[in-house]
Scaffold this motif. Structure first.
Motif, PDB file in Angstrom:
ATOM      1  N   ILE A   9       0.917  -1.426  -0.104  1.00 55.67           N
ATOM      2  CA  ILE A   9       0.069  -0.099   0.267  1.00 55.67           C
ATOM      3  C   ILE A   9       0.752   1.052   0.454  1.00 55.67           C
ATOM      4  CG2 ILE A   9      -1.988   1.426   1.573  1.00 55.67           C
ATOM      5  CD1 ILE A   9      -3.206  -1.458   2.287  1.00 55.67           C
ATOM      6  N   LEU A  10       0.757   2.380  -0.972  1.00 56.30           N
ATOM      7  CA  LEU A  10       1.632   3.431  -1.256  1.00 56.30           C
ATOM      8  C   LEU A  10       0.467   4.545  -0.651  1.00 56.30           C
ATOM      9  CD1 LEU A  10       3.130   4.904  -3.901  1.00 56.30           C
ATOM     10  CD2 LEU A  10       2.206   6.376  -2.971  1.00 56.30           C
ATOM     11  N   LEU A  11       0.993   5.368   0.369  1.00 62.33           N
ATOM     12  CA  LEU A  11      -0.359   6.003   1.264  1.00 62.33           C
ATOM     13  C   LEU A  11       0.424   7.684   0.902  1.00 62.33           C
ATOM     14  CD1 LEU A  11      -2.269   6.611   3.853  1.00 62.33           C
ATOM     15  CD2 LEU A  11       0.010   6.974   5.053  1.00 62.33           C
ATOM     16  N   GLY A  12      -0.803   8.070   0.359  1.00 66.02           N
ATOM     17  CA  GLY A  12      -0.230   9.678  -0.597  1.00 66.02           C
ATOM     18  C   GLY A  12      -1.324  10.229   0.681  1.00 66.02           C
ATOM     19  N   ILE A  13      -0.044  11.201   1.270  1.00 69.51           N
ATOM     20  CA  ILE A  13      -0.521  12.545   1.707  1.00 69.51           C
ATOM     21  C   ILE A  13      -0.237  13.517   1.857  1.00 69.51           C
ATOM     22  CG2 ILE A  13      -0.399  13.634   4.204  1.00 69.51           C
ATOM     23  CD1 ILE A  13       1.208  10.721   5.533  1.00 69.51           C
ATOM     24  N   THR A  14      -1.245  14.318   1.723  1.00 69.29           N
ATOM     25  CA  THR A  14      -1.715  15.971   1.141  1.00 69.29           C
ATOM     26  C   THR A  14      -2.209  16.943   1.827  1.00 69.29           C
ATOM     27  OG1 THR A  14      -3.857  16.088   0.851  1.00 69.29           O
ATOM     28  CG2 THR A  14      -2.416  14.751  -1.124  1.00 69.29           C
ATOM     29  N   ALA A  15      -2.570  17.992   1.542  1.00 69.58           N
ATOM     30  CA  ALA A  15      -1.745  19.136   2.855  1.00 69.58           C
ATOM     31  C   ALA A  15      -3.710  19.961   3.472  1.00 69.58           C
ATOM     32  CB  ALA A  15      -1.534  20.517   2.020  1.00 69.58           C
ATOM     33  N   GLU A  35       2.676  -4.198   4.235  1.00 76.33           N
ATOM     34  CA  GLU A  35       3.966  -3.520   3.526  1.00 76.33           C
ATOM     35  C   GLU A  35       3.357  -1.343   2.919  1.00 76.33           C
ATOM     36  OE1 GLU A  35       6.611  -5.095   0.897  1.00 76.33           O
ATOM     37  OE2 GLU A  35       5.670  -6.339   1.170  1.00 76.33           O
ATOM     38  N   VAL A  36       3.630  -0.757   3.604  1.00 82.44           N
ATOM     39  CA  VAL A  36       3.423   1.031   3.723  1.00 82.44           C
ATOM     40  C   VAL A  36       4.707   1.597   3.101  1.00 82.44           C
ATOM     41  CG1 VAL A  36       2.485   2.311   4.436  1.00 82.44           C
ATOM     42  CG2 VAL A  36       1.476   0.360   5.007  1.00 82.44           C
ATOM     43  N   ARG A  37       4.924   2.453   1.989  1.00 81.37           N
ATOM     44  CA  ARG A  37       5.850   3.587   2.212  1.00 81.37           C
ATOM     45  C   ARG A  37       4.609   4.599   1.365  1.00 81.37           C
ATOM     46  NH1 ARG A  37       9.294   0.480  -2.685  1.00 81.37           N
ATOM     47  NH2 ARG A  37      10.064  -1.721  -1.804  1.00 81.37           N
ATOM     48  N   VAL A  38       4.919   5.720   1.528  1.00 79.40           N
ATOM     49  CA  VAL A  38       4.242   7.245   1.350  1.00 79.40           C
ATOM     50  C   VAL A  38       4.390   7.931   1.267  1.00 79.40           C
ATOM     51  CG1 VAL A  38       4.171   8.745   3.661  1.00 79.40           C
ATOM     52  CG2 VAL A  38       3.661   6.572   4.172  1.00 79.40           C
ATOM     53  N   VAL A  39       4.361   8.863   0.670  1.00 82.64           N
ATOM     54  CA  VAL A  39       4.410   9.599  -0.475  1.00 82.64           C
ATOM     55  C   VAL A  39       3.633  10.779   0.126  1.00 82.64           C
ATOM     56  CG1 VAL A  39       3.977  10.771  -2.930  1.00 82.64           C
ATOM     57  CG2 VAL A  39       5.254   8.310  -2.227  1.00 82.64           C
ATOM     58  N   MET A  40       4.811  12.397   0.447  1.00 84.21           N
ATOM     59  CA  MET A  40       4.016  13.318   0.808  1.00 84.21           C
ATOM     60  C   MET A  40       3.988  14.338  -0.094  1.00 84.21           C
ATOM     61  SD  MET A  40       4.956  13.223   5.014  1.00 84.21           S
ATOM     62  CE  MET A  40       4.444  14.135   5.298  1.00 84.21           C
ATOM     63  N   THR A  41       3.114  15.411  -0.098  1.00 89.74           N
ATOM     64  CA  THR A  41       3.034  16.535  -1.129  1.00 89.74           C
ATOM     65  C   THR A  41       4.397  17.861  -0.046  1.00 89.74           C
ATOM     66  OG1 THR A  41       0.972  17.234  -0.048  1.00 89.74           O
ATOM     67  CG2 THR A  41       0.895  15.925  -2.191  1.00 89.74           C
ATOM     68  N   GLU A  42       4.765  18.448  -0.500  1.00 92.50           N
ATOM     69  CA  GLU A  42       5.202  19.499  -0.091  1.00 92.50           C
ATOM     70  C   GLU A  42       4.286  19.868   1.143  1.00 92.50           C
ATOM     71  OE1 GLU A  42       7.593  23.455  -0.468  1.00 92.50           O
ATOM     72  OE2 GLU A  42       6.159  22.837  -3.032  1.00 92.50           O
ATOM     73  N   GLY A  43       3.129  20.623   0.620  1.00 90.39           N
ATOM     74  CA  GLY A  43       2.200  21.139   1.434  1.00 90.39           C
ATOM     75  C   GLY A  43       1.671  20.388   2.360  1.00 90.39           C
ATOM     76  N   ALA A  44       1.692  19.130   2.652  1.00 88.75           N
ATOM     77  CA  ALA A  44       1.453  17.959   3.886  1.00 88.75           C
ATOM     78  C   ALA A  44       2.936  18.192   4.571  1.00 88.75           C
ATOM     79  CB  ALA A  44       1.398  16.743   3.613  1.00 88.75           C
ATOM     80  N   GLN A  45       4.060  18.535   4.639  1.00 89.47           N
ATOM     81  CA  GLN A  45       4.394  18.492   5.517  1.00 89.47           C
ATOM     82  C   GLN A  45       5.246  19.518   6.154  1.00 89.47           C
ATOM     83  OE1 GLN A  45       8.674  18.021   3.307  1.00 89.47           O
ATOM     84  NE2 GLN A  45       6.845  17.787   1.651  1.00 89.47           N
ATOM     85  N   ALA A  46       4.044  20.689   5.960  1.00 87.04           N
ATOM     86  CA  ALA A  46       3.794  21.958   6.777  1.00 87.04           C
ATOM     87  C   ALA A  46       2.975  21.147   7.827  1.00 87.04           C
ATOM     88  CB  ALA A  46       2.547  22.954   6.177  1.00 87.04           C
ATOM     89  N   PHE A  47       2.328  20.005   7.671  1.00 87.28           N
ATOM     90  CA  PHE A  47       0.391  19.647   8.351  1.00 87.28           C
ATOM     91  C   PHE A  47       1.454  18.634   9.409  1.00 87.28           C
ATOM     92  CE2 PHE A  47      -1.621  21.280   6.377  1.00 87.28           C
ATOM     93  CZ  PHE A  47      -2.233  22.682   6.868  1.00 87.28           C
ATOM     94  N   ILE A  48       2.501  17.677   9.473  1.00 83.93           N
ATOM     95  CA  ILE A  48       3.488  16.261   9.915  1.00 83.93           C
ATOM     96  C   ILE A  48       4.695  15.928   9.386  1.00 83.93           C
ATOM     97  CG2 ILE A  48       2.058  14.892   8.109  1.00 83.93           C
ATOM     98  CD1 ILE A  48       2.476  12.789  10.398  1.00 83.93           C
ATOM     99  N   THR A  49       5.440  15.388   9.649  1.00 78.97           N
ATOM    100  CA  THR A  49       7.063  15.241   9.405  1.00 78.97           C
ATOM    101  C   THR A  49       7.312  14.346   8.637  1.00 78.97           C
ATOM    102  OG1 THR A  49       7.936  15.201  11.164  1.00 78.97           O
ATOM    103  CG2 THR A  49       7.964  16.681  11.216  1.00 78.97           C
ATOM    104  N   PRO A  50       7.957  13.939   7.623  1.00 79.31           N
ATOM    105  CA  PRO A  50       8.100  12.791   6.860  1.00 79.31           C
ATOM    106  C   PRO A  50       9.158  12.135   7.897  1.00 79.31           C
ATOM    107  CG  PRO A  50       8.936  14.692   5.697  1.00 79.31           C
ATOM    108  CD  PRO A  50       8.649  15.202   6.382  1.00 79.31           C
ATOM    109  N   ALA A  89      -5.011   9.896   1.550  1.00 69.69           N
ATOM    110  CA  ALA A  89      -5.442  10.239   2.924  1.00 69.69           C
ATOM    111  C   ALA A  89      -4.740  11.335   3.729  1.00 69.69           C
ATOM    112  CB  ALA A  89      -5.562   8.970   4.367  1.00 69.69           C
ATOM    113  N   PRO A  90      -4.902  12.467   3.848  1.00 74.52           N
ATOM    114  CA  PRO A  90      -6.152  12.619   3.092  1.00 74.52           C
ATOM    115  C   PRO A  90      -6.193  13.279   1.530  1.00 74.52           C
ATOM    116  CG  PRO A  90      -5.106  14.899   5.140  1.00 74.52           C
ATOM    117  CD  PRO A  90      -4.447  13.384   4.558  1.00 74.52           C
ATOM    118  N   ALA A  91      -7.181  13.141   1.162  1.00 73.54           N
ATOM    119  CA  ALA A  91      -7.095  13.231  -0.312  1.00 73.54           C
ATOM    120  C   ALA A  91      -8.267  15.272  -0.502  1.00 73.54           C
ATOM    121  CB  ALA A  91      -7.979  12.427  -1.669  1.00 73.54           C
ATOM    122  N   THR A  92      -7.369  16.376  -0.508  1.00 72.47           N
ATOM    123  CA  THR A  92      -8.067  17.728  -0.457  1.00 72.47           C
ATOM    124  C   THR A  92      -8.726  18.230  -1.327  1.00 72.47           C
ATOM    125  OG1 THR A  92      -5.743  18.000  -1.519  1.00 72.47           O
ATOM    126  CG2 THR A  92      -6.033  18.679   0.672  1.00 72.47           C
ATOM    127  N   ALA A  93      -9.376  19.508  -1.668  1.00 77.33           N
ATOM    128  CA  ALA A  93     -10.073  19.114  -3.285  1.00 77.33           C
ATOM    129  C   ALA A  93      -9.238  19.187  -4.141  1.00 77.33           C
ATOM    130  CB  ALA A  93     -11.475  20.141  -2.878  1.00 77.33           C
TER     131      ALA A  93
END
Length: 443
Positions: A9-15, A35-50, A89-93
């Motif tokens: 499962i690839l978990l995508g985290i957005t802002a 098995e989990v790998r994470v991809v974060m957008t730039e904005g997501a890193q303002a809310f939670i750290t890699p 998750a979360p998926a923003t507009a």
């Protein structure tokens, strides 16, 4: 082990502010054996750290499409091929809009275009954004592209608003993901680039007014649906209820949206995610549900009473927890009858077209026919809840539909919908209901 055991499962985290819940979600997915790998957008890193996600998953977190070290081996393609499931998750507009229109301007959107994984997203946004026509259209378009929506939930929001748009709690996301795999093990993901969708030259041209990803059959209709059980309080900690899971009503709501309707779902307490594009009103008791129904009924074209409403409630709810009476061994509760919600709607001066449900254990035709006549309904869908593998809590159901005969309104006509998954059954029911609705309209 769960259905998620061994899944990649690839978990995508957005802002979104709900990004803080993604840490718990990652932990729960790992606990389920994935098995989990994470991809974060730039904005997501303002809310939670890699670093937090790396510690929870044991895997390096990817944040950039233009990472020289990762892209030396075409890292985004490797990730896209590795994933069996992508869950955003979360998926923003914003991410919904970009995915719906094929953007590829960061790592997450790029690998979503390059993958053949099954794709899921958990919406998270302000209630006004969730109800905006652009977001509703994007959610329909995502569904047509094979994306599976998990949520959103309703309730208090970080901005102070109340309504739909909250990200589901991590535990419910995991449960919904497992349920989606159980209900549809071949749930489609992104289409492979070498496998364009089949084209049927005999199919009618799509209605240009219909929302993307929908049929136009119910276009222009506002459909209200009640679903789930009601709870009738005994005291502050106990209540009377029943075994209804709400799945049939939620399947009807999902199918009605897919057929082009505007849908309002009045739901008792259930642990089901709101179908994409559905306006949901949460209630607890039968009186709560009646109040919601009376607000909605003047503005809808169809009213479908699929809820398992408690027939009785306490004449007086105790202000304090009732204590066990050890010297008596009995407890007597004084019950009074609840109002009949769908009969109340059908008795309005200008009622909507009404479809009721009858969950019976014997003499299906007799009891269903009696309810249809007594309540003044246009049609009733009856099912035998004692039949194996169908009914309360089951994935499948079977229905027999009853309505007045066109040849003789004093007689009943019937139509059998055999056992199938509740989502498929819901669509078959709505298509038949549409035929009956059209038949009674003035020409």
């Amino acid at each position: 082990m769960t259905r998620l055991a061994g899944r990649r499962i690839l978990l995508g985290i957005t802002a979104g502010i709900a990004a803080y819940k993604s840490a718990v979600l990652a932990r729960l997915l790992k606990k389920a054996g994935a098995e989990v790998r994470v991809v974060m957008t730039e904005g997501a890193q303002a809310f939670i750290t890699p670093l937090t996600l790396q510690a929870l998953t044991g895997e390096a977190v990817r944040t950039s499409l233009l990472d020289p070290a990762a892209e030396a081996g075409m890292g985004h393609i490797e990730l896209a091929k590795w994933a069996e499931h992508i869950l955003i998750a979360p998926a923003t507009a914003d991410i919904m809009a970009r995915l719906a229109h094929g953007h590829a301007d960061d790592l997450l959107t790029t690998l979503c275009l390059a993958t053949e994984a099954r794709c899921h997203y958990a919406p998270a946004m302000n209630q006004a954004m969730w109800h905006h026509p652009a977001t509703r259209a994007n959610s329909q378009r995502l569904a047509s592209l094979g994306w599976h929506a998990i949520g959103p939930d309703s309730g208090d929001q970080a901005c102070g608003d109340v309504g739909s748009g909250r990200m589901l709690e991590p535990e419910r996301i995991v449960a919904e993901l497992e349920q989606a795999l159980d209900a549809s093990p071949d749930l489609p993901g992104a289409l492979p680039v070498d496998a364009p969708p089949a084209h049927d030259d005999t199919a009618p041209a799509p209605d240009p007014q219909a929302a993307p990803g929908t049929s136009a059959l119910l276009s222009g209709l506002h459909v209200a649906i009640t679903a789930g059980p009601t709870r009738e309080a005994i005291d502050p900690v106990r209540y009377l209820s029943n075994h209804s899971s709400g799945r049939m009503g939620f399947a009807l709501a999902e199918a009605a949206v897919a057929l082009g309707a505007r849908v309002t779902l009045i739901s008792g307490p259930v642990s089901l995610a709101t179908p994409v594009g559905v306006e949901r009103i949460d209630v607890i008791s039968a009186l709560d549900m009646l109040a919601a129904a009376e607000r909605v009924a003047p503005h809808c074209d169809w009213f479908i009473g699929c809820a398992a409403v408690a027939d009785y409630r306490l004449a007086r709810i105790s202000d304090h927890k009732l204590k066990k009476q050890s010297d008596h061994g009995e407890l007597t509760l004084n019950l009074i009858e609840n109002p009949d919600i769908i009969a109340t709607v059908a008795a309005r001066r200008s009622p909507p077209w009404t479809l009721g449900f009858a969950a019976e254990t014997r003499e299906l035709a007799q009891y269903a026919g009696d309810k249809l006549r007594r309540k003044g309904l246009d049609m009733i869908a009856a099912n035998d809840v004692t039949a194996p593998g169908v009914g309360f809590g089951a994935e499948d159901n079977a229905l027999t539909l009853y309505h007045r005969s066109d040849a003789d309104p004093e007689q009943l006509a019937s139509h059998v919908l055999p056992t199938r998954h509740k989502r498929a059954l819901a669509e078959a029911l709505l298509r038949y209901a549409h035929d009956r609705y059209r038949a009674r309209q003035p020409r």
